[in-house]
Design a protein around this motif. Sequence first.
Motif, mmCIF file in Angstrom:
data_model
loop_
_atom_site.group_PDB
_atom_site.id
_atom_site.type_symbol
_atom_site.label_atom_id
_atom_site.label_comp_id
_atom_site.label_asym_id
_atom_site.label_seq_id
_atom_site.Cartn_x
_atom_site.Cartn_y
_atom_site.Cartn_z
ATOM 1 N N VAL A 1 -0.858 5.716 11.741
ATOM 2 C CA VAL A 1 -1.945 5.694 10.732
ATOM 3 C C VAL A 1 -0.536 6.123 9.800
ATOM 4 O O VAL A 1 -1.014 5.225 8.625
ATOM 5 N N VAL A 2 -0.007 7.204 9.459
ATOM 6 C CA VAL A 2 0.719 8.075 8.486
ATOM 7 C C VAL A 2 2.015 6.335 8.111
ATOM 8 O O VAL A 2 1.678 6.274 6.821
ATOM 9 N N LEU A 3 2.191 5.699 9.376
ATOM 10 C CA LEU A 3 3.781 5.072 9.362
ATOM 11 C C LEU A 3 3.075 4.126 8.249
ATOM 12 O O LEU A 3 3.852 3.586 7.591
ATOM 13 N N ALA A 4 1.930 3.520 9.114
ATOM 14 C CA ALA A 4 1.982 2.155 8.459
ATOM 15 C C ALA A 4 0.811 2.464 7.139
ATOM 16 O O ALA A 4 1.253 1.469 6.621
ATOM 17 N N ALA A 5 0.216 3.052 6.563
ATOM 18 C CA ALA A 5 -0.108 3.577 5.667
ATOM 19 C C ALA A 5 0.995 4.302 4.646
ATOM 20 O O ALA A 5 1.245 3.432 3.337
ATOM 21 N N ARG A 6 2.542 4.467 5.011
ATOM 22 C CA ARG A 6 2.868 5.332 3.895
ATOM 23 C C ARG A 6 3.995 3.342 3.501
ATOM 24 O O ARG A 6 4.797 3.150 2.897
ATOM 25 N N GLY A 7 4.088 2.762 5.264
ATOM 26 C CA GLY A 7 4.694 1.664 4.938
ATOM 27 C C GLY A 7 3.830 0.276 3.704
ATOM 28 O O GLY A 7 4.731 -0.823 3.171
ATOM 29 N N ALA B 1 -8.217 5.855 0.414
ATOM 30 C CA ALA B 1 -8.335 6.015 1.181
ATOM 31 C C ALA B 1 -6.762 5.770 1.979
ATOM 32 O O ALA B 1 -5.893 6.143 2.972
ATOM 33 N N LEU B 2 -6.866 4.598 1.055
ATOM 34 C CA LEU B 2 -4.430 4.187 1.850
ATOM 35 C C LEU B 2 -4.198 5.495 1.125
ATOM 36 O O LEU B 2 -2.891 6.168 1.749
ATOM 37 N N GLN B 3 -4.100 6.092 -0.013
ATOM 38 C CA GLN B 3 -3.710 7.800 -0.207
ATOM 39 C C GLN B 3 -3.981 8.628 0.636
ATOM 40 O O GLN B 3 -3.279 9.268 0.995
ATOM 41 N N TYR B 4 -5.218 8.347 1.366
ATOM 42 C CA TYR B 4 -5.558 9.734 1.922
ATOM 43 C C TYR B 4 -4.763 9.222 3.242
ATOM 44 O O TYR B 4 -4.290 10.181 4.288
ATOM 45 N N ALA B 5 -4.440 8.245 4.033
ATOM 46 C CA ALA B 5 -3.745 8.409 5.291
ATOM 47 C C ALA B 5 -2.694 7.805 5.531
ATOM 48 O O ALA B 5 -1.769 7.996 5.777
#
Length: 319
Positions: free
Chosen positions: A33-39, A168-172
């Motif tokens: 989830v973290v990698l996807a959100a950062r991408g 939500a995207l920033q948290y993820a």
Amino acid sequence: MASTDSGSAIAPTHRWLRLLWIVPAALVLFAGVVLAARGIRSLPEVQSFLAVYPGTTTLPDSAPVGIPAWLAWQHGLNAFFLFFIIRTGWQIRRTGRPTSFWKRTNTGLLRTKRPPTRIGLNVWLHLGWDTLWVLNGVLFYVLLFATGQWLRLVPVTWSIVPNAASAALQYASLDWPMENGWINYNALQTISYFLVVFVAAPLALLTGLRLSPSWTSRRMSALFPIRVARALHVAVMLFFVAFISVHVFLVFTTGALRNLNHMYAAQDGEGWHGFAIFAGALVVTIVVWAAARPRVVRAIAALTGTITDRPAPPPQPAP
């Protein structure tokens, strides 16, 4: 006989071992989830979206600033009661048919025309915590609207939806959204708190009343089947568990001292006052947890009713 005892002793261990896969699976999911959100955040279109919707909305001019002392106390009491409501509710689901029962003493101020209903002792304990939670909640709603604090919890503009998605995207991505909870919650917090206060809590009360022995309306029972009420009640419990888990995680990872000061000390700062109150509340919770043994529960329940036990099954004849 020895083999049976050995098997029963090993069985719980085997059950826990079968659940160990959840830990690495959760870590892999979290990392994904973290990698996807950062991408996703690296995309130019998404960066433009985050610039337009930073994750917060503007409060009305009449909204109060800060967290009053009554709200800090309400928050602490609510957390305390809710913890034991979830615990006793889970015990009811696990134990199945109760072995001890409580029946209200039908005298004095609580005397009713209908004879009291016998309920399981674990249900009595659950309803007791429910009652304290509801009383605390009624006071909370009164003060919430009397002081204008509801303006901080109720979405007042549709822009909160894209801002919540932004938060939500920033948290993820583990890049926390800029916020100051003393002045204004971010959009995702506002929606979450709104759901807890104005949706989940009333739904828990409504479904709990439907499941309680005090529900006697046949017409309403047909409109609100007990099977539906039970499913919703469990769903609300799981929602509270998920919310509390995420809430506690974020409290301690986004500035623990300041967050605890807001929540428990009604102060805005980095001191240790809020942490001290939180630690004291945690100690009280642990003490009550340890003290809530069957013998103690029976003694307290006996003050307002009669305690009876289900007869033990007759011994099986030897083959």
